[in-house]
Scaffold this motif. Structure first.
Motif, PDB file in Angstrom:
ATOM      1  N   ARG A 199      -3.647   0.638  -7.997  1.00 39.35           N
ATOM      2  CA  ARG A 199      -2.244   0.346  -7.679  1.00 39.35           C
ATOM      3  C   ARG A 199      -1.651   1.445  -6.798  1.00 39.35           C
ATOM      4  O   ARG A 199      -0.901   1.163  -5.845  1.00 39.35           O
ATOM      5  CB  ARG A 199      -1.450   0.173  -8.970  1.00 39.35           C
ATOM      6  CG  ARG A 199      -1.772  -1.134  -9.703  1.00 39.35           C
ATOM      7  CD  ARG A 199      -0.859  -1.350 -10.892  1.00 39.35           C
ATOM      8  NE  ARG A 199      -1.256  -0.557 -12.037  1.00 39.35           N
ATOM      9  CZ  ARG A 199      -2.042  -0.979 -13.019  1.00 39.35           C
ATOM     10  NH1 ARG A 199      -2.547  -2.210 -12.972  1.00 39.35           N
ATOM     11  NH2 ARG A 199      -2.349  -0.192 -14.045  1.00 39.35           N
ATOM     12  N   HIS A 217      -3.070   1.165  -3.216  1.00 41.44           N
ATOM     13  CA  HIS A 217      -2.431   0.060  -2.481  1.00 41.44           C
ATOM     14  C   HIS A 217      -1.099   0.517  -1.898  1.00 41.44           C
ATOM     15  O   HIS A 217      -0.813   0.299  -0.715  1.00 41.44           O
ATOM     16  CB  HIS A 217      -2.243  -1.135  -3.418  1.00 41.44           C
ATOM     17  CG  HIS A 217      -1.438  -2.240  -2.837  1.00 41.44           C
ATOM     18  ND1 HIS A 217      -0.198  -2.590  -3.336  1.00 41.44           N
ATOM     19  CD2 HIS A 217      -1.669  -3.068  -1.788  1.00 41.44           C
ATOM     20  CE1 HIS A 217       0.287  -3.579  -2.625  1.00 41.44           C
ATOM     21  NE2 HIS A 217      -0.586  -3.896  -1.680  1.00 41.44           N
ATOM     22  N   ARG A 218      -0.286   1.189  -2.718  1.00 37.91           N
ATOM     23  CA  ARG A 218       1.005   1.686  -2.231  1.00 37.91           C
ATOM     24  C   ARG A 218       0.814   2.694  -1.098  1.00 37.91           C
ATOM     25  O   ARG A 218       1.536   2.661  -0.090  1.00 37.91           O
ATOM     26  CB  ARG A 218       1.788   2.335  -3.379  1.00 37.91           C
ATOM     27  CG  ARG A 218       2.276   1.381  -4.448  1.00 37.91           C
ATOM     28  CD  ARG A 218       3.291   2.047  -5.362  1.00 37.91           C
ATOM     29  NE  ARG A 218       2.737   3.217  -6.038  1.00 37.91           N
ATOM     30  CZ  ARG A 218       2.113   3.165  -7.229  1.00 37.91           C
ATOM     31  NH1 ARG A 218       1.973   1.998  -7.851  1.00 37.91           N
ATOM     32  NH2 ARG A 218       1.655   4.274  -7.796  1.00 37.91           N
ATOM     33  N   GLU A 219      -0.143   3.579  -1.261  1.00 36.03           N
ATOM     34  CA  GLU A 219      -0.366   4.613  -0.251  1.00 36.03           C
ATOM     35  C   GLU A 219      -0.878   4.014   1.058  1.00 36.03           C
ATOM     36  O   GLU A 219      -0.519   4.491   2.148  1.00 36.03           O
ATOM     37  CB  GLU A 219      -1.338   5.658  -0.800  1.00 36.03           C
ATOM     38  CG  GLU A 219      -0.712   6.498  -1.915  1.00 36.03           C
ATOM     39  CD  GLU A 219      -1.739   7.197  -2.797  1.00 36.03           C
ATOM     40  OE1 GLU A 219      -2.961   7.072  -2.512  1.00 36.03           O
ATOM     41  OE2 GLU A 219      -1.330   7.836  -3.783  1.00 36.03           O
ATOM     42  N   GLU A 242       2.036   2.695   2.917  1.00 32.01           N
ATOM     43  CA  GLU A 242       2.795   3.788   3.538  1.00 32.01           C
ATOM     44  C   GLU A 242       2.126   4.248   4.829  1.00 32.01           C
ATOM     45  O   GLU A 242       2.798   4.464   5.846  1.00 32.01           O
ATOM     46  CB  GLU A 242       2.917   4.957   2.552  1.00 32.01           C
ATOM     47  CG  GLU A 242       3.828   4.654   1.367  1.00 32.01           C
ATOM     48  CD  GLU A 242       3.769   5.736   0.303  1.00 32.01           C
ATOM     49  OE1 GLU A 242       3.061   6.758   0.532  1.00 32.01           O
ATOM     50  OE2 GLU A 242       4.415   5.574  -0.754  1.00 32.01           O
TER      51      GLU A 242
END
Length: 325
Positions: free
Chosen positions: A117, A120-122, A125
């Motif tokens: 998770r 995925h966020r990184e 970004e």
């Protein structure tokens, strides 16, 4: 083949063009590329009609994702895949010496649910985008249990929440992908180097399993890292100097292609699409010139006699499905 035909991945609403752009080279694979040329390569692929792009945090330790995002932001109608399994942490040492441009980070293995998770966020970004369509588990060869019980369920949760469109895994082997296929969690797979004119080992397990289950296969590494693009004395096979028997076989395939006035690269690129489970072929491209070449090879009309001659001469097994059969 029509390189820009769009086909679905499994039972998802995600579609890909038959020809996809692999973005490892724009991360500085083997030789530096630089931001401007990397972005220019993606823009060239877009102009030609490619709408499927495949990147990963590993590629240049984030450089490929950053450059891909810079080229794709503001555009619509593309499908983007990236990968999880390596989290980028501060550090100057790349995982492999094949990455030639410093990014200030280095990859560390992490197939935990929380790690997936976070990765995925990184990735979002670095990309500067609000969505990726496909997430692959990236090379979980030595991390099967954690990938199966941590990462894969986390990806399935992201898909259920509508955050991603398709769950996948990308590997250089077919056996573990076949085990993943049997879990029912996956929509597609990226199989690198194991379904090519030189290596059809994926036909023994993964491809039939995916065909039965309605799972799509994306084929990468169709030139086996170079030998099927140029079978000369310095050709590379799976990122190492090609052994003599591989060079001899590649040259024999090239001779058959030449008799039909077909470039070896065209036959190598189009061959995997003869299997009904294969949705797309991803080619690594680092420049506008390489994009133009891949598009041209994908569009070459290949006569059925070429495939027949490869089978007749023992260079392909008669049971291997070929394009147009």
């Amino acid at each position: 083949m029509d390189p820009f035909e769009r086909v679905p991945l499994g039972g998802t609403g995600v579609t890909v063009t038959r020809l996809g752009m692999g973005l490892a080279p724009i991360g500085g694979l083997f030789t530096p590329v630089g931001d401007a040329d990397a972005i220019g390569a993606v823009e060239a692929a877009w102009r030609h009609g490619v709408r499927f792009f495949d990147t990963a945090p590993l590629y240049g330790s984030g450089l490929s994702e950053r450059r891909a995002g810079a080229a794709l932001r503001g555009r619509d109608g593309f499908t983007l895949a990236t990968k999880v399994g390596r989290r980028l942490v501060p550090g100057a040492d790349p995982e492999q010496e094949i990455w030639t441009e410093p990014s200030g980070t280095a990859p560390a293995w992490d197939f935990s649910a929380d790690g997936v998770r976070a990765q995925h966020r990184e990735s979002l970004e670095r990309l500067g985008l609000d969505r990726v369509d496909v997430l692959h588990l990236h090379d979980p060869d030595d991390h099967f249990e954690e990938a199966l019980h941590g990462a894969a369920p986390a990806l399935a949760e992201l898909r259920k929440a509508g955050v991603i469109g398709a769950v996948s895994a990308g590997m250089n082997q077919s056996a573990m992908l076949t085990a993943f296929a049997r879990t029912g969690l996956f929509d597609c797979f990226l199989l690198a180097g194991r379904y090519t004119l030189l290596d059809q080992s994926g036909l023994g397990d993964l491809l039939p399993e995916c065909r039965r289950r309605g799972i799509s296969v994306i084929c990468g590494g169709v030139y086996n890292s170079g030998i099927l693009a140029d079978p000369g004395l310095n050709g590379t096979y799976d990122y190492q100097a090609a052994p003599p028997e591989i060079r001899a076989r590649a040259r024999a395939i090239a001779e058959v292609c030449a008799r039909h006035d077909v470039p070896l690269r065209a036959a190598a690129l189009q061959f995997p699409l003869g299997h009904p489970a294969v949705a797309s072929v991803v080619i690594g491209m680092r420049s506008a010139a390489e994009v133009a070449d891949a598009v041209a090879m994908a569009a070459v009309e290949i006569p059925g006699g070429l495939w027949h001659d490869l089978i007749r001469t023992g260079l392909l097994d008669a049971a291997v499905p070929v394009p147009g059969a």
